[in-house]
Design an enzyme around this catalytic site. Structure first.
Site, PDB file in Angstrom:
ATOM      1  N   SER A  27     -11.419  -0.138   6.736  1.00  0.00           N
ATOM      2  CA  SER A  27     -10.985   0.961   7.605  1.00  0.00           C
ATOM      3  C   SER A  27      -9.866   0.526   8.549  1.00  0.00           C
ATOM      4  CB  SER A  27     -12.178   1.533   8.385  1.00  0.00           C
ATOM      5  OG  SER A  27     -12.685   0.588   9.310  1.00  0.00           O
ATOM      6  N   ARG A  79     -16.779 -23.963   0.774  1.00  0.00           N
ATOM      7  CA  ARG A  79     -15.925 -23.165   1.651  1.00  0.00           C
ATOM      8  C   ARG A  79     -14.509 -23.730   1.675  1.00  0.00           C
ATOM      9  NH1 ARG A  79     -15.790 -22.786   7.575  1.00  0.00           N
ATOM     10  NH2 ARG A  79     -17.363 -24.405   7.665  1.00  0.00           N
ATOM     11  N   MET A 104     -15.227 -11.165   6.190  1.00  0.00           N
ATOM     12  CA  MET A 104     -16.519 -11.736   6.570  1.00  0.00           C
ATOM     13  C   MET A 104     -16.700 -13.154   6.027  1.00  0.00           C
ATOM     14  SD  MET A 104     -17.553  -9.358   8.459  1.00  0.00           S
ATOM     15  CE  MET A 104     -19.228  -9.879   8.800  1.00  0.00           C
ATOM     16  N   ASN A 121      -7.528 -11.346  14.836  1.00  0.00           N
ATOM     17  CA  ASN A 121      -8.845 -10.880  14.389  1.00  0.00           C
ATOM     18  C   ASN A 121      -9.320  -9.781  15.335  1.00  0.00           C
ATOM     19  OD1 ASN A 121     -11.330 -10.974  12.835  1.00  0.00           O
ATOM     20  ND2 ASN A 121     -12.267 -11.954  14.608  1.00  0.00           N
ATOM     21  N   HIS A 123     -12.956  -8.102  16.838  1.00  0.00           N
ATOM     22  CA  HIS A 123     -14.380  -8.424  16.965  1.00  0.00           C
ATOM     23  C   HIS A 123     -15.068  -7.343  17.795  1.00  0.00           C
ATOM     24  CE1 HIS A 123     -17.931 -10.968  17.022  1.00  0.00           C
ATOM     25  NE2 HIS A 123     -18.043 -10.699  18.314  1.00  0.00           N
ATOM     26  N   THR A 155      -8.467 -18.982  16.633  1.00  0.00           N
ATOM     27  CA  THR A 155      -8.422 -20.429  16.817  1.00  0.00           C
ATOM     28  C   THR A 155      -9.606 -21.043  16.081  1.00  0.00           C
ATOM     29  OG1 THR A 155      -9.675 -20.308  18.883  1.00  0.00           O
ATOM     30  CG2 THR A 155      -7.262 -20.247  19.050  1.00  0.00           C
ATOM     31  N   ASP A 159     -14.457 -16.696  17.140  1.00  0.00           N
ATOM     32  CA  ASP A 159     -14.363 -15.595  18.111  1.00  0.00           C
ATOM     33  C   ASP A 159     -14.045 -16.089  19.520  1.00  0.00           C
ATOM     34  OD1 ASP A 159     -15.089 -13.829  16.046  1.00  0.00           O
ATOM     35  OD2 ASP A 159     -17.220 -14.018  16.498  1.00  0.00           O
ATOM     36  N   GLN A 185     -15.970   1.651  16.509  1.00  0.00           N
ATOM     37  CA  GLN A 185     -14.999   1.643  15.421  1.00  0.00           C
ATOM     38  C   GLN A 185     -13.826   2.579  15.689  1.00  0.00           C
ATOM     39  OE1 GLN A 185     -15.904   3.187  11.341  1.00  0.00           O
ATOM     40  NE2 GLN A 185     -15.551   1.053  10.743  1.00  0.00           N
ATOM     41  N   GLU A 188     -11.539   0.593  17.629  1.00  0.00           N
ATOM     42  CA  GLU A 188     -10.895  -0.423  16.787  1.00  0.00           C
ATOM     43  C   GLU A 188      -9.625   0.134  16.171  1.00  0.00           C
ATOM     44  OE1 GLU A 188     -13.510  -1.935  13.790  1.00  0.00           O
ATOM     45  OE2 GLU A 188     -15.144  -2.337  15.194  1.00  0.00           O
TER      46      GLU A 188
END
Length: 227
Positions: A27, A79, A104, A121, A123, A155, A159, A185, A188
């Site tokens: 979104s 990872r 995610m 980012n 959050h 960084t 968060d 949202q 956001e």
């Protein structure tokens, strides 16, 4: 009469290139992409990268004729191995800005260092409160009157990068995680395009670990929009 245009040809100035990383519905990606496509943000979406092959955001991006790369993290043994492939894909788009929009995955330090100062980012909390997951639940359990959302530079600490902009959302009597999530949202979709626009215009930078706007350090909260 001399043709000035022919003597001094103008070259098209390449617009800043944005890569957006998603994992789900996309979104925030769509909100940013639509503002780019409308010209409100003077940039190009170089590509969209998703780690979930079945994510709804993949088709939504393709519906807007955006270039999409899918890298299923399940196909990697670690990872670190996944992030190497992710970096190669990001670098292939030659981005000026990397936007995490509901991506995610916890990123490795090597990846974060590679794009530090040009990675944002979003959050769903008023950072530094409620880093990590389940932020709406935690705000409700704490009995908070105010909740919200933060755009920040990325960084190595999760968060924890310098804040750019926050929107405050009041917590209402009877709120559930879902009702609170929906109101957050909506904010956001307002503040993330603003932060992206500031960055591509050269007004927003990260300097010596601080977010700066027009060359001046921003407050710890970033710009704060009260609901």
């Amino acid at each position: 009469m001399n043709d000035v245009t022919s003597r001094y040809p103008t070259e098209d100035v390449e617009k800043p290139r944005i890569v957006i990383l998603i994992s789900g519905s996309g979104s925030n990606m769509l909100t940013i992409a639509d503002q780019v496509l409308s010209g409100s943000i003077d940039a190009d979406i170089a590509g969209v990268i998703c780690n979930e092959p079945e994510a709804a955001g993949v088709q939504k991006a393709r519906d807007r004729d955006l270039d999409v790369s899918v890298i299923d993290h399940r196909g990697f043994t670690s990872r670190e191995e996944f992030d190497v492939a992710l970096m190669r894909t990001i670098d292939g788009y030659q981005p000026d800005l990397v936007v995490l929009a509901g991506f995610m995955r916890i990123l490795t330090p090597d990846l974060v260092r590679r794009y530090e100062g040009r990675m944002l980012n979003i959050h769903p909390s008023l950072l530094p409160k409620y880093q990590g997951l389940h932020t709406h639940r935690r705000a409700l359990e704490a009995g908070d009157d105010l909740h919200g959302v933060t755009v920040h530079f990325v960084t190595e600490v999760l968060d924890d990068g310098p804040n750019v902009i926050q929107a405050v959302v009041p917590v209402m009597d009877g709120d559930t995680e879902e009702t609170l999530r929906k109101r957050v949202q909506l904010q956001e979709h307002i503040i993330y395009p603003i932060a992206v626009k500031w960055f591509v215009e050269g007004r927003l930078e990260m300097v010596s670990g601080l977010a700066t706007f027009d060359g001046k350090p921003m407050p710890d909260t970033g710009v704060k929009l009260e609901g």
